[in-house]
Design a protein around this motif. Structure first.
Motif, PDB file in Angstrom:
ATOM      1  N   ALA A  32       0.817  -1.186   0.289  1.00 29.78           N
ATOM      2  CA  ALA A  32      -0.210  -0.059   0.094  1.00 29.78           C
ATOM      3  C   ALA A  32       0.684   0.858   0.032  1.00 29.78           C
ATOM      4  CB  ALA A  32      -1.532  -0.237   1.840  1.00 29.78           C
ATOM      5  N   TRP A  33       0.597   2.659  -0.601  1.00 33.18           N
ATOM      6  CA  TRP A  33       0.539   4.083  -0.163  1.00 33.18           C
ATOM      7  C   TRP A  33       0.044   4.567   1.021  1.00 33.18           C
ATOM      8  CZ3 TRP A  33       5.235   4.763  -2.552  1.00 33.18           C
ATOM      9  CH2 TRP A  33       6.183   4.467  -3.474  1.00 33.18           C
ATOM     10  N   ALA A  67      -2.149   2.245  -9.338  1.00 32.07           N
ATOM     11  CA  ALA A  67      -1.497   1.268  -8.790  1.00 32.07           C
ATOM     12  C   ALA A  67      -0.517   0.615  -9.228  1.00 32.07           C
ATOM     13  CB  ALA A  67      -1.784   1.522  -7.838  1.00 32.07           C
ATOM     14  N   SER A  68       0.352  -0.273  -9.209  1.00 33.25           N
ATOM     15  CA  SER A  68       0.515  -1.644 -10.056  1.00 33.25           C
ATOM     16  C   SER A  68       1.855  -2.504  -9.087  1.00 33.25           C
ATOM     17  CB  SER A  68       1.402  -2.245 -11.723  1.00 33.25           C
ATOM     18  OG  SER A  68       1.712  -0.866 -11.488  1.00 33.25           O
ATOM     19  N   TYR A  77       3.791   0.527  -7.941  1.00 33.92           N
ATOM     20  CA  TYR A  77       4.396   1.821  -8.436  1.00 33.92           C
ATOM     21  C   TYR A  77       3.164   2.477  -8.040  1.00 33.92           C
ATOM     22  CZ  TYR A  77       8.255  -1.272 -11.249  1.00 33.92           C
ATOM     23  OH  TYR A  77       9.239  -2.485 -11.515  1.00 33.92           O
ATOM     24  N   LEU A  78       3.656   3.241  -8.087  1.00 30.21           N
ATOM     25  CA  LEU A  78       2.752   4.174  -8.014  1.00 30.21           C
ATOM     26  C   LEU A  78       2.615   5.579  -9.318  1.00 30.21           C
ATOM     27  CD1 LEU A  78      -0.141   5.108  -6.544  1.00 30.21           C
ATOM     28  CD2 LEU A  78       1.062   6.711  -4.993  1.00 30.21           C
ATOM     29  N   GLN A  79       1.977   5.721 -10.317  1.00 25.43           N
ATOM     30  CA  GLN A  79       1.285   6.472 -10.778  1.00 25.43           C
ATOM     31  C   GLN A  79       0.587   8.031 -10.494  1.00 25.43           C
ATOM     32  OE1 GLN A  79       3.150   6.993 -13.468  1.00 25.43           O
ATOM     33  NE2 GLN A  79       2.894   8.682 -14.465  1.00 25.43           N
ATOM     34  N   LEU A  80       1.420   8.794 -10.845  1.00 24.63           N
ATOM     35  CA  LEU A  80       0.414   9.649  -9.733  1.00 24.63           C
ATOM     36  C   LEU A  80       0.976  11.045 -11.538  1.00 24.63           C
ATOM     37  CD1 LEU A  80       2.844  10.845  -7.330  1.00 24.63           C
ATOM     38  CD2 LEU A  80       0.953   9.209  -6.747  1.00 24.63           C
ATOM     39  N   CYS A  93       5.376   4.004   1.804  1.00 25.93           N
ATOM     40  CA  CYS A  93       5.019   2.332   1.128  1.00 25.93           C
ATOM     41  C   CYS A  93       4.745   1.402   2.227  1.00 25.93           C
ATOM     42  CB  CYS A  93       6.505   2.054   0.541  1.00 25.93           C
ATOM     43  SG  CYS A  93       6.149   0.618   0.228  1.00 25.93           S
ATOM     44  N   ALA A  94       3.976   1.123   2.048  1.00 23.11           N
ATOM     45  CA  ALA A  94       3.940   0.141   2.997  1.00 23.11           C
ATOM     46  C   ALA A  94       4.033  -1.696   2.833  1.00 23.11           C
ATOM     47  CB  ALA A  94       2.444   0.736   4.353  1.00 23.11           C
TER      48      ALA A  94
END
Length: 116
Positions: A32-33, A67-68, A77-80, A93-94
């Motif tokens: 998770a983020w 997220a992917s 990954y987190l595309q913002l 990140c968790a």
């Protein structure tokens, strides 16, 4: 024991995009983020299951963030996209240590700053 290493934060302008990465030193389950802005509580952003079968977004980012994960690389990954000044925060990140378990591992955080 799993260690998380984050990267990709930076200073951008409103409307720009960033891609955050979180590499785990071993296998993880749900990852998770979260994010935390100065003077505010830590906020959930997105969670993603080990096989990417279940992705849950906070309403504040749904439709803008994606997220992917690559389980072969133990990386998420987190595309913002369409970033707003209100997205400015330290992003953490968790990762869960067991199936259905709590988030036992946390990264050091990466700063995302969005100017208007």
């Amino acid at each position: 024991q799993v260690q998380l290493v984050e990267s990709g934060g930076g200073l951008v302008q409103a409307g720009d995009s960033l891609r955050l990465s979180c590499a785990a030193s071993g296998r993880t389950f749900t990852m998770a983020w979260f994010r935390q802005a100065p003077g505010k509580q830590r906020e959930f952003v997105v969670s993603i299951s080990g096989n990417s079968g279940n992705i849950r977004y906070a309403n504040s980012v749904k439709g803008r963030f994606a997220a992917s994960r690559d389980d072969a690389k133990n990386t998420v990954y987190l595309q913002l996209n369409s970033l707003k000044p209100e997205d400015t925060a330290v992003y953490y990140c968790a990762a869960g240590a067991t199936f259905g378990g709590n988030y036992a591992y946390w990264g050091q955080g990466t700063q995302v700053t969005v100017s208007s």
